[in-house]
Design an enzyme around this catalytic site. Structure first.
Site, PDB file in Angstrom:
ATOM      1  N   HIS A  45      -7.058   5.850 -13.500  1.00 52.49           N
ATOM      2  CA  HIS A  45      -6.820   3.974 -14.510  1.00 52.49           C
ATOM      3  C   HIS A  45      -5.210   4.473 -15.121  1.00 52.49           C
ATOM      4  O   HIS A  45      -4.930   3.358 -15.299  1.00 52.49           O
ATOM      5  CB  HIS A  45      -7.996   4.931 -15.362  1.00 52.49           C
ATOM      6  CG  HIS A  45      -7.886   3.319 -16.264  1.00 52.49           C
ATOM      7  ND1 HIS A  45      -7.623   3.304 -17.145  1.00 52.49           N
ATOM      8  CD2 HIS A  45      -8.414   1.961 -16.073  1.00 52.49           C
ATOM      9  CE1 HIS A  45      -7.535   2.335 -18.102  1.00 52.49           C
ATOM     10  NE2 HIS A  45      -8.565   1.453 -16.942  1.00 52.49           N
ATOM     11  N   GLU A  76      -3.213   3.555 -12.410  1.00 51.66           N
ATOM     12  CA  GLU A  76      -3.356   1.845 -12.125  1.00 51.66           C
ATOM     13  C   GLU A  76      -2.738   1.208 -13.213  1.00 51.66           C
ATOM     14  O   GLU A  76      -1.830  -0.189 -13.137  1.00 51.66           O
ATOM     15  CB  GLU A  76      -4.344   1.484 -12.180  1.00 51.66           C
ATOM     16  CG  GLU A  76      -5.409   0.033 -12.131  1.00 51.66           C
ATOM     17  CD  GLU A  76      -6.153  -0.575 -13.627  1.00 51.66           C
ATOM     18  OE1 GLU A  76      -5.959  -1.583 -13.646  1.00 51.66           O
ATOM     19  OE2 GLU A  76      -7.604   0.043 -13.110  1.00 51.66           O
ATOM     20  N   HIS A  77      -2.485   2.066 -14.296  1.00 54.72           N
ATOM     21  CA  HIS A  77      -1.624   0.733 -15.122  1.00 54.72           C
ATOM     22  C   HIS A  77      -0.784   0.601 -15.160  1.00 54.72           C
ATOM     23  O   HIS A  77       0.565  -0.331 -15.140  1.00 54.72           O
ATOM     24  CB  HIS A  77      -1.742   1.683 -17.177  1.00 54.72           C
ATOM     25  CG  HIS A  77      -3.806   0.453 -17.520  1.00 54.72           C
ATOM     26  ND1 HIS A  77      -3.708  -0.111 -18.333  1.00 54.72           N
ATOM     27  CD2 HIS A  77      -5.282   0.329 -16.404  1.00 54.72           C
ATOM     28  CE1 HIS A  77      -4.922  -0.266 -19.234  1.00 54.72           C
ATOM     29  NE2 HIS A  77      -5.385  -0.641 -18.409  1.00 54.72           N
ATOM     30  N   GLU A 121      -8.375   0.032 -25.301  1.00 49.57           N
ATOM     31  CA  GLU A 121      -9.505   0.083 -23.986  1.00 49.57           C
ATOM     32  C   GLU A 121     -10.856   0.975 -24.032  1.00 49.57           C
ATOM     33  O   GLU A 121     -11.782   0.401 -23.950  1.00 49.57           O
ATOM     34  CB  GLU A 121      -8.754  -0.057 -22.872  1.00 49.57           C
ATOM     35  CG  GLU A 121      -9.683  -0.576 -21.899  1.00 49.57           C
ATOM     36  CD  GLU A 121      -8.862  -0.881 -20.439  1.00 49.57           C
ATOM     37  OE1 GLU A 121      -7.619  -0.030 -20.644  1.00 49.57           O
ATOM     38  OE2 GLU A 121      -9.638  -1.155 -18.998  1.00 49.57           O
TER      39      GLU A 121
END
Lengths: 438, 438
Positions: free
Chosen positions: B61, B64-65, B141
């Site tokens: 993740h 991905e960012h 997040e």
């Protein structure tokens, strides 16, 4: 949108909109998309929380719930089973200015779906025991909203900007108004507002206009929903914003903030410029605020600018969630970013990109039947005769000066900040908001 | 889905799927919908939280960012501005078994979108300052997730059902693992997993297969992403559930509950029967649980049953939110409703309606290009050669006994209950869960 009062007899092409007004006043608007396999259907009723008195607060939404509870020929389970059993969906929502019952089904099942929806709107029993069960459900829903910090912050700002106007109240009602609501009140509200002349039926996708009109004729003469004059409508205006920080302390991890300004209504000529300003400011990952707050400084996961328009009033908001101690830094970035636009305007490239963004998003959105059904129904209900092309043209015609002008008129005003979450450095937030215009 | 290893040369019809494997191992799969105005594009990478070691937790993740943060020729703002300026959307998500970068644009802009996505995946700079900004964003997040009681309850159940298996960990990572993650780790993860042979490019809508294949050839020979063997894949199995109530006390208004059972994997022959069971139990407003909990008793706003399948393991959950003092009543209804199916099965009419629901929903879902792109990409990545028709047929073939059998095998097992919110009558919940099989 074609506005001929009787249905045109010519063959219709994909994307052509047909409109019929029945003798009862019920309006039917269809957009055939012959290659679609499905149809999106909506019954738009001119009744929302804005139409309610203080004692009726939440009646529109309460009524929307109980109309799913059964008719003389269909129990609650049967209403949903008939639609879901063919793979369709049926649901409803209540807004400040209207209530919408909507369904999506395969083309072959469209008459069934219309029949079920007519039955609900015209013949519901609204039995006491069903009303009591739904009262509990709505009280649960109020708790759900309270657990949503972003929505709570929005409500604080809405209440402050619209002051005592019904537009400032949440659609769902309050715990007190829902507990006090009687069956008689809900039924009276139904009788008053659910009249053919206050209802628009919108369909898009695999639909035959003439057959839909024929089927709806029975609705207009059914027992509960009698033809009548248009319901009362009290014109309202939002009050001017007073600068304020309104906080609600809750033990969430994050602090959710909504910064609100008075906006413009659906028909205001400044709306396209304000819409483009919202795109440039916070309408995506390439917007000024997203780039500064998220990409450059990592202060928050996201930040958005939203232009919300009612028929004669509106609200412009900037919204984010962050760790509480960063709220002040983010608010300062928002102030500086808006001040830069008020002082120096936006660039021609930025404006062109925002116009391209609006055009492309609109074309993409209207590929589906649901968005066309929604747009046509809501436009018809508010008497908005503009086509989608009109909408795009009005954005293309906006010049650099128009954007600067709306930024000066609206965003240079002192805003209201709603903030929900852990305690923050309240003094710093107050200082920024109170000295907005400097 | 056609599975010919080289692209077929014949003219293709709407809905025909074409597949090409490039020499590097990159797979390209397209479904042309010539009447669509737009195209949905997805780059599916065989890398998700399941592939991570404990030290790498959250790396998929995080990566991905940072792949949105810029390349030698495009800054972060430019990546999004190029797509948003033409009204398109670009985004990404990370799941337990894959990462997907996706875009939707008008047909004319498809080559631009593919070029931007290739650039991100192959040439990203991953500069230290960008990594630090995103580290803050991801910590934000994590707080957002903690403020979502339904998601928190889901995490508790997932962790208990999958025990120490990576499938039991949240995709996003933990505060500790994100704080500790180095730039070197993220780059190594990228080099290891983002190889052509581990990537599927899926497109649906206005797409030309051959031109897309030609454009992607450059990707397969680009510098950062070198052809190589398939990455390691450790086969894993979910552990059996132990009956347990796991609660986390938080001062929300509502209490969010997830009741979880071990389910089945994507290829398990029991999956269609379990899917139909989830529809009958809690797959809509006509399901047994919705009717009993919401319609008849007004105990909660909604209740759902969800079948989640990974490649070789799964999870079956029943989920709701309610006032805390009602959690026990609702859990008792869930137990009784499941027990009734285990004991007496379901009716032929119920099964037929659930089959109609699955068929209709599938047809409706596949009207849009995004759902076709997603389905084709995920199926190709997991080696699932079944067509949509195969999927529907497998559901039509389910008999009454099959449903009863899966109910007995799976839902009669002791479950795990995750509950997040105000304090509840914990003793009653424990009693119900511990005596599930009686």
């Amino acid at each position: 949108m074609t506005r001929n009062p009787t249905a045109a007899a010519r063959r219709h092409r994909d994307g052509e909109i047909r409109r019929t007004v029945l003798p009862s006043g019920l309006r039917v608007i269809t957009e055939a998309m012959p290659r679609a396999g499905s149809v999106a259907l909506g019954f738009f009723v001119d009744a929302g929380s804005r139409h309610e008195t203080a004692r009726q607060h939440g009646a529109s939404h309460f009524l929307e719930h109980v109309l799913f509870k059964g008719t003389p020929t269909r129990g609650a389970e049967q209403i949903s089973a008939e639609i879901e059993g063919v793979g369709g969906e049926i649901n409803a929502y209540t807004a400040k200015e209207h209530t919408c019952f909507h369904a999506k089904v395969l083309g072959a099942d469209r008459e069934l779906a219309v029949e079920v929806m007519i039955d609900m709107l015209a013949n519901s029993l609204i039995r006491s025991e069903d009303l009591e069960a739904e009262r509990e459900v709505i009280l649960d829903e109020i708790s759900m909203h309270a657990d949503d910090p972003g929505e709570s912050a929005h409500e604080l700002v809405s209440a402050a900007l619209f002051d005592r106007d019904p537009l400032g109240r949440p659609v769902i009602g309050s715990e007190e108004s829902i507990i006090a609501m009687s069956r008689r009140q809900v039924i009276n509200y139904w009788r008053k507002f659910y009249r053919p002349s206050s209802i628009v039926v919108s369909a898009a996708g695999r639909v035959d206009h003439d057959r839909l009109v024929a089927q709806l004729t029975s609705f207009a003469t059914s027992s509960q929903v009698r033809p009548s004059a248009t319901p009362d409508r009290r014109p309202t205006r939002p009050r001017a914003a007073r600068p304020a920080v309104i906080s609600r302390s809750r033990s969430f991890e994050q602090s959710s903030a909504v910064l609100g300004f008075g906006g413009v209504g659906r028909f205001d000529p400044r709306r396209p410029a304000l819409n483009l300003l919202s795109v440039i400011l916070g309408g995506g990952m390439s917007s000024r605020l997203f780039v500064e707050v998220r990409e450059r400084r990592g202060l928050a996961y996201a930040i958005d600018a939203v232009q919300g328009a009612y028929s004669d009033a509106g609200m412009f908001t900037v919204e984010w969630a962050s760790h509480a101690e960063r709220a002040g830094d983010i608010l300062a970035v928002v102030r500086d970013t808006i001040a830069a636009i008020v002082d120096s305007g936006v660039s021609a490239a930025e404006l062109a990109r925002a116009q391209g963004q609006v055009r492309g998003q609109t074309v993409l959105a209207y590929e589906g039947s649901t968005s066309r059904m929604s747009r046509n129904g809501a436009a018809e209900l508010t008497g908005d005769a503009r086509t989608v092309e009109d909408y795009l043209r009005s954005h293309d015609e906006v010049g650099l000066d128009d954007v600067t002008t709306v930024a000066r008129e609206l965003l240079a005003q002192p805003p209201v900040l709603g903030i929900v979450g852990p305690r923050t450095n309240r003094r710093r937030l107050d200082r920024i908001v109170q000295r907005w215009v400097s």
